[in-house]
Motif scaffolding. Structure first.
Motif, PDB file in Angstrom:
ATOM      1  N   UNK A 466       0.826  -1.199   0.000  1.00 50.69           N
ATOM      2  CA  UNK A 466       0.000   0.000   0.000  1.00 50.69           C
ATOM      3  C   UNK A 466       0.864   1.253   0.000  1.00 50.69           C
ATOM      4  N   UNK A 467       1.951   1.234   0.778  1.00 51.84           N
ATOM      5  CA  UNK A 467       2.849   2.395   0.830  1.00 51.84           C
ATOM      6  C   UNK A 467       3.488   2.656  -0.522  1.00 51.84           C
ATOM      7  N   UNK A 468       3.911   1.590  -1.200  1.00 49.95           N
ATOM      8  CA  UNK A 468       4.521   1.754  -2.522  1.00 49.95           C
ATOM      9  C   UNK A 468       3.493   2.285  -3.515  1.00 49.95           C
ATOM     10  N   UNK A 469       2.305   1.719  -3.504  1.00 55.83           N
ATOM     11  CA  UNK A 469       1.276   2.106  -4.466  1.00 55.83           C
ATOM     12  C   UNK A 469       0.800   3.533  -4.303  1.00 55.83           C
ATOM     13  N   UNK A 473       5.163   6.717   3.287  1.00 51.69           N
ATOM     14  CA  UNK A 473       6.243   6.153   4.088  1.00 51.69           C
ATOM     15  C   UNK A 473       5.698   4.947   4.856  1.00 51.69           C
ATOM     16  N   UNK A 474       6.308   3.771   4.682  1.00 49.20           N
ATOM     17  CA  UNK A 474       5.745   2.556   5.252  1.00 49.20           C
ATOM     18  C   UNK A 474       5.736   2.579   6.777  1.00 49.20           C
ATOM     19  N   UNK A 475       6.782   3.171   7.401  1.00 47.81           N
ATOM     20  CA  UNK A 475       6.805   3.220   8.862  1.00 47.81           C
ATOM     21  C   UNK A 475       5.680   4.105   9.399  1.00 47.81           C
ATOM     22  N   UNK A 481      -1.801   2.751  11.036  1.00 48.39           N
ATOM     23  CA  UNK A 481      -2.750   1.671  10.774  1.00 48.39           C
ATOM     24  C   UNK A 481      -2.931   0.737  11.965  1.00 48.39           C
ATOM     25  N   UNK A 482      -1.879   0.478  12.726  1.00 47.45           N
ATOM     26  CA  UNK A 482      -1.931  -0.543  13.776  1.00 47.45           C
ATOM     27  C   UNK A 482      -3.034  -0.271  14.809  1.00 47.45           C
TER      28      UNK A 482
END
Length: 504
Positions: A466-469, A473-475, A481-482
Motif C-alpha cells: 500500500x505504501x509503494x502504491x 512512508x511505510x513506517x 494503521x496498527x
C-alpha cells in the motif's frame, strides 16, 4: 409476611399447571399471536376474549396474567389437585368479595425450547395501581431479560446468582451450569425463588445475606448479578432496587468485589449504573472501580444515559407512585435535590463483563446506545477471545506478522458529494451487520487495506504494498494503521485468518 409455599403445595401446583397446559406454548396457542402481542403491550381485552370458554387454562390466564377476579369454583377446578384452602393459606390467591384474585404473580416464562414458571410479587399495575411493598420481589422485567441476553451461555461448572430475586438468572443458568448458588438479602425473595426452583425442578443452593457475605471464601466459574443499582440518596424504599448506598456505590461495590469470587478465567456479568458529572469522564469513573492488584479484563458497555428528571419519574412510576401525588412530589424533590447537591447531570446504565486473568487486564469502556437485535452474551464471549488474541499479538511486530480477514458481516458504506468532476467520496463507513452493529469511519487507504485482508499476506506486507502504491512512508503508514486494525479486531470487523478455517 413470608408466603407458606411448601414443597408439597408447589408440587401440586405444578400438576395443576401441567394438566391445564399453562406453560409458555400453551398460553401462546390459546391467545394467538395478535392477542398475545396485545397482552405484552398492556392491552388485556383481546386476551380476555380469547380465554372465553377455555376451561382451566382460561381461568389461570385471567387470574395470573390479566389480574382479574374469578369465581371460587373455577379457581378450585383450575388449581386441582392443590386444595383451594391451601392455595389461600399460601397466598397464591386471595379473596376479593365473593370471588378470588391472584395473590402472587405466577406466570410462564419461555425462551427458545425452554419453558419455566416464575413466582414473584404482583406489580403495581396488577395491584390496581397501588405502590408495591418495601420487600416487593420483582418478576421477569426488562432489566432481568436484558441481563439474560447479555450473559454468556458457555458450559460452566459453577454459577453464582448474586441477588437472585425471583430466580430468573438462575433458571437460565440451569441450561449450561452443573451447580448453581443463589443468594439474596431478602427472606421473601428467597422464599419465592425457592418456589420458582421447586416448580421447575431445578436444583439450586440458596443462601441468605448481604452482597457476597454468604459465599465468602468460595469461587465460581460465572457470577451473574442484577443488583439494586438505582442511583440516588442512601435509602432503601424498595429492596429490589435500592441498596441503601449513596449514588452508584452499589454498582461500584459489585465491580470491586466480584473478581475475588471468580476462578481463574472465570467471568462475571452484571447490570450497573453510574453517575455522569460535569468535568468527569464516565469511563474514568467506572474503570476506577476495578480492584487494584488483581488481573481483570473488563468491558463496560453504556447502553443509555438518562437526565435526572426523566430518571426520577421513571422509577417513581415503576414503584406505582403517581408523580403528581403528594408523596410522589415529595420523593421527586428529595431525589432531584440530591442529584443537584452531588453535581449529577446524567445517569448511565449498561452491562459489565469481568474476567479474572493472570495477565495484565484489558479495560475497555464504550458507548453502545444505538439499537441492535442480537443478544450481547455471545458477543461477550467473542470479545474476551479477541482480547486474548490481541494480548498474544501485543507488539507491533507480532501484529504485522498476522494474517487477517475482513469478517463476512462487515460491509462498507460510502457517502459522496457532487463536485466539478462528478461524485467524490467524503465518508467511508464500515458497518458490522451482526452482534452489536459496530460502525467505524476509515479513510481511503483504510478501505484499500481492508480489501487486501483475505488471509494470504501478513499485515506488514500489505502495508508495504500500500505504501509503494500510494507513495507513502511505510513506517508512518504502519504506525497509523496498527491502532485502527486493533480496534477493528476488537470489534469483530476484522478477524485472524486462522479463525475462518481457510484463507480467502
Amino acid at each position: 409476611m413470608i408466603p407458606d409455599l411448601s414443597h408439597d403445595r408447589i408440587d401440586r401446583l405444578r400438576e395443576a399447571f401441567e394438566a391445564a397446559g399453562y406453560d409458555a406454548d400453551g398460553v401462546v396457542d390459546l391467545l394467538g399471536p395478535a392477542a398475545h402481542g396485545a397482552l405484552g403491550r398492556g392491552e388485556p381485552v383481546p386476551a380476555l376474549r380469547a380465554t372465553a370458554d377455555a376451561g382451566a387454562l382460561g381461568t389461570l390466564v385471567r387470574l395470573f396474567l390479566l389480574g382479574l377476579t374469578e369465581p371460587r369454583s373455577a379457581v378450585e377446578a383450575a388449581l386441582a389437585p392443590l386444595p383451594l384452602a391451601e392455595a389461600l393459606d399460601a397466598g397464591l390467591v386471595v379473596p376479593d368479595g365473593d370471588q378470588l384474585r391472584a395473590g402472587l404473580d405466577v406466570r410462564p416464562h419461555g425462551v427458545g425450547d425452554q419453558s419455566w414458571w416464575v413466582v414473584s410479587d404482583l406489580d403495581s399495575e396488577l395491584r390496581g395501581g397501588r405502590p408495591v411493598a418495601t420487600d416487593h420481589v420483582l418478576g421477569v422485567g426488562h432489566a432481568s431479560l436484558s441481563l439474560v441476553r447479555a450473559t454468556s451461555r458457555r458450559p460452566v461448572g459453577s454459577v453464582l446468582d448474586l441477588g437472585t430475586g425471583c430466580g430468573v438468572q438462575a433458571l437460565h443458568a440451569s441450561t449450561h451450569a452443573q451447580r448453581i448458588t443463589a443468594t439474596d438479602v431478602s427472606k421473601r425473595a428467597l422464599a419465592l425463588a425457592e418456589a420458582t426452583f421447586r416448580l421447575n425442578r431445578v436444583d439450586v443452593e440458596l443462601a441468605e445475606g448481604e452482597w457476597f457475605d454468604p459465599v465468602r471464601g468460595r469461587r465460581f466459574d460465572l457470577v451473574v448479578c442484577n443488583p439494586p443499582f438505582v442511583v440516588g440518596p442512601p435509602r432503601t424504599d424498595f429492596v429490589y432496587r435500592d441498596s441503601g448506598l449513596a449514588g452508584d456505590d452499589a454498582s461500584a461495590l459489585v465491580v470491586r468485589q466480584l473478581p475475588a469470587f471468580l476462578n481463574d478465567g472465570g467471568t462475571g456479568q452484571l447490570l450497573a449504573s453510574w453517575v455522569h458529572r460535569d468535568g468527569e469522564d464516565w469511563q474514568d469513573r467506572v474503570s476506577g472501580w476495578l480492584p487494584p492488584g488483581v488481573g481483570v479484563d473488563a468491558w463496560f458497555v453504556q447502553r443509555d444515559v438518562a437526565d435526572p428528571e426523566l430518571y426520577v419519574g421513571t422509577w417513581l412510576r415503576d414503584a406505582g407512585y403517581d408523580p403528581r401525588s403528594e408523596i410522589g412530589m415529595r420523593k421527586a424533590t428529595e431525589w432531584l435535590d440530591w442529584f443537584e447537591a452531588n453535581d449529577v447531570i446524567g445517569i448511565g446504565f449498561g452491562f459489565v463483563t469481568l474476567r479474572r486473568t493472570d495477565a495484565r487486564g484489558e479495560v475497555v469502556c464504550e458507548d453502545l446506545r444505538h439499537a441492535y437485535d442480537d443478544p450481547l452474551g455471545p458477543e461477550s464471549d467473542q470479545w474476551l477471545r479477541r482480547v486474548d488474541w490481541l494480548r498474544a499479538h501485543g507488539s507491533a511486530e507480532a501484529l504485522l506478522r498476522a494474517r487477517l480477514v475482513t469478517a463476512d458481516s462487515t460491509v462498507l458504506e460510502e457517502v459522496s458529494a457532487p463536485g466539478d468532476e462528478g461524485w467524490s467520496p467524503v465518508v467511508h463507513r464500515l458497518h458490522r451487520t451482526d452482534g452489536p452493529g459496530w460502525q467505524h469511519e476509515v479513510d481511503e487507504l483504510g478501505v484499500r487495506l481492508l480489501a487486501g485482508f483475505r488471509g494470504a499476506l501478513p499485515l506488514g506486507e500489505l502495508l508495504e504494498l500500500l505504501a509503494v502504491g500510494y507513495g507513502e512512508n511505510v513506517e508512518e503508514l504502519s504506525a497509523a494503521a496498527i491502532p485502527v486494525v486493533r480496534e477493528l479486531i476488537r470489534h469483530g470487523m476484522v478477524v485472524p485468518a486462522e479463525w475462518t478455517g481457510e484463507a480467502r
